[in-house]
Design an enzyme around this catalytic site. Structure first.
Site, short mmCIF file in Angstrom:
data_model
loop_
_atom_site.label_atom_id
_atom_site.label_comp_id
_atom_site.label_asym_id
_atom_site.label_seq_id
_atom_site.Cartn_x
_atom_site.Cartn_y
_atom_site.Cartn_z
N ILE A 224 -29.87 -78.48 -21.74
CA ILE A 224 -28.84 -77.36 -21.15
C ILE A 224 -28.61 -76.06 -21.14
CG2 ILE A 224 -26.23 -77.04 -20.04
CD1 ILE A 224 -26.10 -80.24 -20.11
N ASP A 243 -29.05 -70.54 -32.51
CA ASP A 243 -29.06 -71.98 -32.72
C ASP A 243 -29.29 -71.91 -33.65
OD1 ASP A 243 -30.49 -75.30 -32.17
OD2 ASP A 243 -29.94 -74.57 -30.10
N ASP A 266 -25.92 -71.20 -36.91
CA ASP A 266 -24.87 -72.74 -36.80
C ASP A 266 -23.65 -72.21 -37.18
OD1 ASP A 266 -23.39 -75.22 -37.59
OD2 ASP A 266 -25.43 -75.63 -39.12
N LEU A 302 -15.10 -96.81 -33.32
CA LEU A 302 -14.93 -96.59 -33.97
C LEU A 302 -14.82 -97.57 -35.52
CD1 LEU A 302 -12.73 -94.71 -35.16
CD2 LEU A 302 -11.11 -95.49 -33.37
N TYR A 358 -16.75 -88.23 -30.40
CA TYR A 358 -17.13 -87.27 -28.82
C TYR A 358 -16.28 -87.08 -27.71
CZ TYR A 358 -20.83 -85.34 -25.43
OH TYR A 358 -21.81 -84.98 -24.34
P1 NAD Z 1 -29.19 -80.78 -26.59
O1 NAD Z 1 -29.07 -82.45 -27.06
O2 NAD Z 1 -30.47 -81.09 -25.94
O3 NAD Z 1 -29.07 -79.78 -27.19
C1 NAD Z 1 -28.37 -79.38 -27.78
C2 NAD Z 1 -28.63 -78.00 -28.49
O4 NAD Z 1 -27.70 -77.45 -29.79
C3 NAD Z 1 -29.97 -77.94 -29.77
O5 NAD Z 1 -30.34 -77.08 -29.76
C4 NAD Z 1 -28.83 -78.68 -30.57
O6 NAD Z 1 -30.13 -77.68 -32.31
C5 NAD Z 1 -27.52 -77.05 -30.33
N1 NAD Z 1 -27.04 -77.91 -31.46
C6 NAD Z 1 -26.34 -78.83 -32.12
N2 NAD Z 1 -25.87 -78.26 -33.11
C7 NAD Z 1 -25.63 -77.07 -33.60
C8 NAD Z 1 -25.11 -76.34 -34.65
N3 NAD Z 1 -24.28 -76.60 -35.58
N4 NAD Z 1 -25.06 -74.48 -34.16
C9 NAD Z 1 -26.43 -74.80 -33.54
N5 NAD Z 1 -26.56 -75.53 -32.27
C10 NAD Z 1 -26.33 -76.55 -32.16
O7 NAD Z 1 -27.87 -81.59 -25.87
P2 NAD Z 1 -27.30 -81.24 -24.32
O8 NAD Z 1 -27.94 -82.13 -23.42
O9 NAD Z 1 -28.13 -79.65 -23.56
O10 NAD Z 1 -26.39 -80.50 -23.54
C11 NAD Z 1 -25.47 -79.72 -24.47
C12 NAD Z 1 -24.01 -79.38 -24.30
O11 NAD Z 1 -24.04 -80.85 -22.82
C13 NAD Z 1 -23.28 -79.78 -25.40
O12 NAD Z 1 -22.33 -79.75 -25.73
C14 NAD Z 1 -23.47 -81.93 -24.33
O13 NAD Z 1 -22.01 -82.63 -25.39
C15 NAD Z 1 -22.86 -80.97 -23.09
N6 NAD Z 1 -23.24 -82.46 -21.98
C16 NAD Z 1 -24.78 -83.24 -21.99
C17 NAD Z 1 -24.12 -83.67 -20.93
C18 NAD Z 1 -25.92 -84.43 -20.63
O14 NAD Z 1 -25.85 -85.56 -19.97
N7 NAD Z 1 -27.06 -84.41 -21.12
C19 NAD Z 1 -23.16 -84.45 -20.72
C20 NAD Z 1 -21.62 -84.06 -20.68
C21 NAD Z 1 -21.90 -82.64 -21.91
#
Ligand code: NAD
Length: 452
Positions: A224, A243, A266, A302, A358
């Site tokens: 995303i 990232d 980070d 949990l 989460y």
């Molecule tokens: P993804 O795992 O594909 O990407 C997440 C990115 O965050 C990765 O590039 C990762 O390296 C980076 N990241 C993780 N820890 C980090 C840190 N400490 N510092 C900097 N970067 C860090 O996930 P996604 O599916 O693209 O999700 C993006 C957001 O959307 C997240 O917050 C996720 O919880 C939320 N989300 C996703 C979905 C879904 O269906 N995919 C649904 C609800 C919410």
């Protein structure tokens, strides 16, 4: 719009019902058939038909002036297909008045084009002038969410609550209506958006609303976050993508693709806010938009969860965005009129088995929006969140097959969303024309039954 790097897992059911034998079988058996949703393409009209407008409130006329590039019709013409049905319900002041909804919508329900739009505009119930009006305005929510569940073929319905203090020309409404009455809101369904009383200034170009803005997106190496960076760049922003250092190669790819700047960061490191503030102030003179997208899951029941899983999820998803926002504001790095956009999840609304960590973190994100909106308003900064449902990414591709197919189908739009759907909603919050939009949590979930 180019697809993002993580395409997610194949949609078995969707591919099947879109094949010739699948279509035949699905219609014989009455199986649900997901529509190919109409999505934004530059140069295409926002809707695929005229807007039928009704209602006797105070915004119907101003709305026509604001959206002078749309085609409006005042009365239903049999046989015509409309791109949208818009009802000004701000004139509804009593329970009896609710019959106006029935009179307008009942005959029009079968006259929408595929991927059509229903938008009801009401008055924020808590700010109404009388008990009767408050009750009637609150009723709009159940009406609109139910309409959303009845619409077919990729059509959606939303409710916009406008502050009664908004000026007669209601310019603060414009960005919200332009978003909802377009293909950019393809996967937003059954939502309620509150618009305040601030007047807005339309951007010089609605095609490049973020021109001249500096935007930071965390977790932008993939999924995303990478798509948010692409949409921001399309809309004219200068983009800083951040990232973790381990994602460096993918992050550089994103930065190159969007002509932006990569920053290894980070978000949980104690000096993350300081580093971000220094980097962006030195290079760009500050930050206009920050999107806290970085997020992780570490699922376990949990009873089986260790402290590490608990802490890492709370730290990345909740503590980090909170600390970074406060740090950027305290340092004056987030400019006046800035935008903070958080990424929650429907798991933060409904809860999810195996996701106590989460769910807590993503509900906390909603708390952050509630708590910070009034504080940040003093500085002209807005804060909103998206709560994605099932979005096709690497995160959801890891879900077991049965649960994954169920996640896609258990929604009014009968499919998973694309990363671009979340990104478009974030771009709407980020727009300088959205300064009357703060404190909202908008689900991007195709009206998922989870947490409904
Ligand atoms: P993804 O795992 O594909 O990407 C997440 C990115 O965050 C990765 O590039 C990762 O390296 C980076 N990241 C993780 N820890 C980090 C840190 N400490 N510092 C900097 N970067 C860090 O996930 P996604 O599916 O693209 O999700 C993006 C957001 O959307 C997240 O917050 C996720 O919880 C939320 N989300 C996703 C979905 C879904 O269906 N995919 C649904 C609800 C919410």
């Amino acid at each position: 719009m180019a697809a993002s790097k993580s395409k997610g897992a194949p949609n078995l059911y969707g591919s099947f019902v879109h094949s010739a034998p699948g279509q035949f079988l699905a219609s014989k058996l009455g199986l649900p058939q997901p529509e190919n949703l109409r999505r934004y393409r530059a140069g295409e009209p926002p809707l695929s038909g005229p807007v039928l407008i009704g209602g006797k409130g105070r915004v119907a006329e101003p709305v026509r002036n604001l959206l002078s590039d749309y085609t409006f019709a005042d009365s239903l013409s049999q046989g015509t297909k409309y791109g949208a049905l818009v009802f000004d319900a701000t004139g509804i002041g009593s329970i009896e008045d609710l019959s106006q909804l029935f009179e307008f919508f009942q005959p029009a329900m079968r006259s929408l084009t595929p991927s059509g739009r229903v938008v009801v505009i009401g008055t924020t119930p808590e700010l109404t002038a009388s008990v009767d009006e408050q009750i009637a305005q609150r009723a709009l929510e159940g009406f609109t969410r139910s309409v959303a569940k009845e619409l077919l073929r990729g059509s959606t319905a939303q409710l916009v609550y406008l502050s009664p203090e908004a000026s007669a020309s209601a310019t603060g409404l414009e960005s919200t209506l332009r978003f909802l009455l377009s293909a950019k809101s393809a996967f937003v369904d059954g939502q309620v958006i509150r618009v305040g009383s601030a007047d807005s200034v339309a951007p010089a170009s609605w095609d490049k609303p973020l021109a001249g803005k500096v935007a930071v997106v965390t977790g932008a190496a993939r999924g995303i976050g990478a798509t948010i960076a692409e949409v921001f760049a399309r809309d004219g922003a200068t983009v800083v993508v951040a990232d973790i250092p381990a994602a460096g190669d993918a992050l550089s790819d994103t930065a190159n693709k969007v002509g932006g700047t990569a920053l290894a960061l980070d978000v949980t490191s104690p000096d993350a806010a300081e580093k971000l503030a220094e980097f962006c102030t030195e290079r760009f003179g500050g930050i206009d938009i920050i999107v806290h997208n970085a997020g992780i899951t570490r699922d376990k029941l949990l009873a089986n969860m260790d402290e590490g899983r608990w802490n890492s999820v709370i730290n990345v998803n909740l503590a980090a965005p909170h600390r970074i926002t406060e740090g950027l504001v305290a340092r004056g790095a987030l400019k006046e009129g800035g935008r903070v956009i958080d990424v929650s999840s429907i798991a933060g609304i409904a809860g999810n088995r195996g996701q106590t960590n989460y769910g807590a973190s993503k509900a906390g994100v909603i708390g952050m929006v509630d708590a910070e909106a009034p504080k940040l308003a003093e500085k002209g900064i807005t804060i909103n969140a998206v709560a994605p449902g099932f979005i096709e990414t690497a995160m959801t591709a890891a879900i077991p097959l049965g649960t994954r197919e169920a996640g896609r189908l258990m929604s009014s739009l009968l499919q998973g969303g694309q990363t671009v759907d979340v990104a478009e909603t974030i771009a709407y919050f980020a727009s300088p024309a959205s300064n009357a939009v703060s404190g909202n949590v908008v689900r991007v979930c195709g009206q998922s039954l989870i947490g409904a």
